[in-house]
Design a protein around this motif. Sequence first.
Motif, PDB file in Angstrom:
ATOM      1  N   ALA A  10       0.814  -1.173  -0.125  1.00 36.92           N
ATOM      2  CA  ALA A  10      -0.103  -0.096  -0.036  1.00 36.92           C
ATOM      3  C   ALA A  10       0.957   1.189   0.053  1.00 36.92           C
ATOM      4  N   ALA A  11       2.167   1.128   0.358  1.00 30.51           N
ATOM      5  CA  ALA A  11       2.899   2.383   0.648  1.00 30.51           C
ATOM      6  C   ALA A  11       3.914   2.386  -0.458  1.00 30.51           C
ATOM      7  N   LEU A  12       4.134   1.423  -1.508  1.00 30.51           N
ATOM      8  CA  LEU A  12       5.111   1.493  -2.453  1.00 30.51           C
ATOM      9  C   LEU A  12       4.786   1.497  -3.811  1.00 30.51           C
ATOM     10  N   PRO A  13       5.496   2.091  -4.504  1.00 28.97           N
ATOM     11  CA  PRO A  13       5.120   2.429  -5.885  1.00 28.97           C
ATOM     12  C   PRO A  13       4.794   1.515  -6.715  1.00 28.97           C
ATOM     13  N   GLY A  14       4.030   1.390  -7.810  1.00 32.54           N
ATOM     14  CA  GLY A  14       3.786   0.166  -8.632  1.00 32.54           C
ATOM     15  C   GLY A  14       4.845  -0.505  -9.450  1.00 32.54           C
ATOM     16  N   ALA A  15       5.906   0.481  -9.819  1.00 29.02           N
ATOM     17  CA  ALA A  15       6.996  -0.087 -10.398  1.00 29.02           C
ATOM     18  C   ALA A  15       7.737  -0.579  -9.577  1.00 29.02           C
ATOM     19  N   LEU A  16       8.340  -1.990  -9.809  1.00 23.99           N
ATOM     20  CA  LEU A  16       9.289  -2.775  -8.583  1.00 23.99           C
ATOM     21  C   LEU A  16      10.574  -2.179  -8.645  1.00 23.99           C
ATOM     22  N   ASP A  17      11.100  -1.758  -9.779  1.00 27.80           N
ATOM     23  CA  ASP A  17      12.441  -1.195  -9.873  1.00 27.80           C
ATOM     24  C   ASP A  17      12.477   0.402  -9.096  1.00 27.80           C
ATOM     25  N   ASP A  18      11.319   0.694  -8.968  1.00 24.50           N
ATOM     26  CA  ASP A  18      11.408   2.098  -8.206  1.00 24.50           C
ATOM     27  C   ASP A  18      11.477   2.092  -6.757  1.00 24.50           C
ATOM     28  N   TRP A  19      11.234   0.738  -6.271  1.00 26.60           N
ATOM     29  CA  TRP A  19      10.789   0.585  -4.804  1.00 26.60           C
ATOM     30  C   TRP A  19      12.337   1.071  -4.078  1.00 26.60           C
ATOM     31  N   GLU A  20      12.298   1.798  -2.985  1.00 26.74           N
ATOM     32  CA  GLU A  20      13.550   2.310  -2.166  1.00 26.74           C
ATOM     33  C   GLU A  20      12.924   2.234  -0.679  1.00 26.74           C
ATOM     34  N   TYR A  21      13.814   1.517  -0.051  1.00 32.16           N
ATOM     35  CA  TYR A  21      13.476   1.202   1.383  1.00 32.16           C
ATOM     36  C   TYR A  21      13.311   2.549   2.321  1.00 32.16           C
ATOM     37  N   MET A  22      14.405   3.374   2.015  1.00 32.44           N
ATOM     38  CA  MET A  22      14.488   4.625   2.638  1.00 32.44           C
ATOM     39  C   MET A  22      13.375   5.530   2.400  1.00 32.44           C
ATOM     40  N   ALA A  23      12.611   5.109   1.300  1.00 35.42           N
ATOM     41  CA  ALA A  23      11.455   5.886   0.912  1.00 35.42           C
ATOM     42  C   ALA A  23      10.181   5.523   1.755  1.00 35.42           C
ATOM     43  N   LEU A  24      10.262   4.677   2.392  1.00 39.04           N
ATOM     44  CA  LEU A  24       9.168   4.295   3.281  1.00 39.04           C
ATOM     45  C   LEU A  24       9.167   5.356   4.624  1.00 39.04           C
ATOM     46  N   THR A  25       7.887   5.295   5.190  1.00 43.35           N
ATOM     47  CA  THR A  25       7.686   6.079   6.201  1.00 43.35           C
ATOM     48  C   THR A  25       8.668   5.724   7.449  1.00 43.35           C
ATOM     49  N   PRO A  26       9.212   6.371   8.397  1.00 47.98           N
ATOM     50  CA  PRO A  26       9.912   5.950   9.388  1.00 47.98           C
ATOM     51  C   PRO A  26       9.007   4.808  10.320  1.00 47.98           C
ATOM     52  N   GLU A  27       7.820   4.748  10.262  1.00 48.82           N
ATOM     53  CA  GLU A  27       6.851   4.086  10.978  1.00 48.82           C
ATOM     54  C   GLU A  27       7.033   2.719  10.596  1.00 48.82           C
ATOM     55  N   LEU A  28       6.924   2.717   9.032  1.00 55.36           N
ATOM     56  CA  LEU A  28       7.245   1.239   8.569  1.00 55.36           C
ATOM     57  C   LEU A  28       8.333   0.837   8.699  1.00 55.36           C
ATOM     58  N   GLN A  29       9.483   1.661   8.443  1.00 53.79           N
ATOM     59  CA  GLN A  29      10.733   1.122   8.693  1.00 53.79           C
ATOM     60  C   GLN A  29      11.022   0.645  10.074  1.00 53.79           C
ATOM     61  N   ALA A  30      10.291   1.141  11.143  1.00 53.39           N
ATOM     62  CA  ALA A  30      10.436   0.628  12.461  1.00 53.39           C
ATOM     63  C   ALA A  30       9.928  -0.815  12.509  1.00 53.39           C
ATOM     64  N   ARG A  31       8.801  -0.877  11.669  1.00 48.27           N
ATOM     65  CA  ARG A  31       7.894  -2.187  11.743  1.00 48.27           C
ATOM     66  C   ARG A  31       8.598  -3.202  10.848  1.00 48.27           C
ATOM     67  N   TYR A  32       9.113  -2.938   9.686  1.00 49.52           N
ATOM     68  CA  TYR A  32       9.590  -3.959   8.884  1.00 49.52           C
ATOM     69  C   TYR A  32      11.116  -3.585   8.473  1.00 49.52           C
ATOM     70  N   ASP A  33      11.920  -4.541   8.696  1.00 50.03           N
ATOM     71  CA  ASP A  33      13.245  -4.454   8.254  1.00 50.03           C
ATOM     72  C   ASP A  33      13.559  -4.582   6.963  1.00 50.03           C
ATOM     73  N   PHE A  34      14.893  -4.186   6.296  1.00 49.87           N
ATOM     74  CA  PHE A  34      15.210  -4.338   4.976  1.00 49.87           C
ATOM     75  C   PHE A  34      14.975  -5.750   4.560  1.00 49.87           C
ATOM     76  N   PHE A  35      15.464  -6.893   5.412  1.00 47.00           N
ATOM     77  CA  PHE A  35      15.105  -8.280   4.871  1.00 47.00           C
ATOM     78  C   PHE A  35      13.537  -8.326   4.341  1.00 47.00           C
ATOM     79  N   THR A  36      12.722  -7.671   5.145  1.00 45.93           N
ATOM     80  CA  THR A  36      11.228  -8.208   4.783  1.00 45.93           C
ATOM     81  C   THR A  36      10.944  -7.360   3.564  1.00 45.93           C
ATOM     82  N   PHE A  37      11.510  -6.187   3.405  1.00 41.30           N
ATOM     83  CA  PHE A  37      11.275  -5.228   2.099  1.00 41.30           C
ATOM     84  C   PHE A  37      11.817  -5.874   0.840  1.00 41.30           C
TER      85      PHE A  37
END
Length: 348
Positions: free
Chosen positions: A307-334
Amino acid sequence: MTPQDLLQLLSQRQVRRLRVIENLLRGRKTVSTLYWGQRYGLLYLLGLDKALQRGALDQVAQTLVTQRLAAWTQDEQPQLRLTPAGHTQQQATTYYHPQTALTWPRVDLKLVTQRLFLAVQVVSQYAHHNVQYYPLMTDLATQQAVRQWFHQIKSTALAQMVLTALTHSLTQLPELTAMVTTAGLSGYQQPGQTTAQLARTYQESAWEIYLRRVDGVIQIATDARKRDHPLHPLLAPAWQTPVTRSAQATLAAVTTTSLSLDQVAQQRHIKPSTVREHLLEAAIMLPVTAVPYDRLLPQTTRQDLLAALPGALDDWEYMALTPELQARYDFFTFRLLAIWCGKQGEMA
């Protein structure tokens, strides 16, 4: 590799990191290299040129840029995208695309090539009752394996059996690929030709000839997986799982127990980060059914992140997630979610 060879590995719609292509060729199996190799559809390159020096493709890439067939993009690593002119030339060029490429990461190419070429030479010389010849230069393990196979299967019908099997494999390939594969084999009064010699003969680059030869060798190895194939005992050991033994052990521990990832790390006496790297490696290299995604990526996790990520997979960036989501989900999960989504596209 020439600029025209590299041109075939680039895309107009997708920016591609030159170091990823280079590291794939050199056989570097970092999670980052494997992940982007998957995203580019270039995992078949893994380990095809282990002698390639770091930076060896820089000048090749610059030639494409100078010719205005590709353009650099801004990044911490050199990245390339085909220009419209480059895309047009790529599409207009008749270039060989191996038909067995998807299986290449599952085969020990050096092992299967050395065993096949030496076995064909031995059988050919045997069929002509010639014992005075120089065997191909191979390592001791290859020599022993071929010697053992030959003495176990030796008979007056062996040459015809091998010929029939090779013919069956080669007729499944494009004619030129079959010719290149055959021309590379050595036998009675028949020295095998090098890729450079064949490149001059057929007016293709040495890299394209090499791809044809690998395609031919892997087709033979694929057919030799059948137990009634005369080369089965010799070539079957070349097939391997595309992930390391350590990653296999980690995946097995996660799949067959209810231990947490940190508990698996303690049980296996490895770092928690290594457990996660192993699982990402397995997720990239193995079928989607081999990894317990439902456990590692619960439905709620997928929904929250998607719900928080763009549609194009190659455009995904972990650091673009909100601090709340980064606190809940680590880079491994992303990253695991990105791999899973990529696999869904492969299955579609």
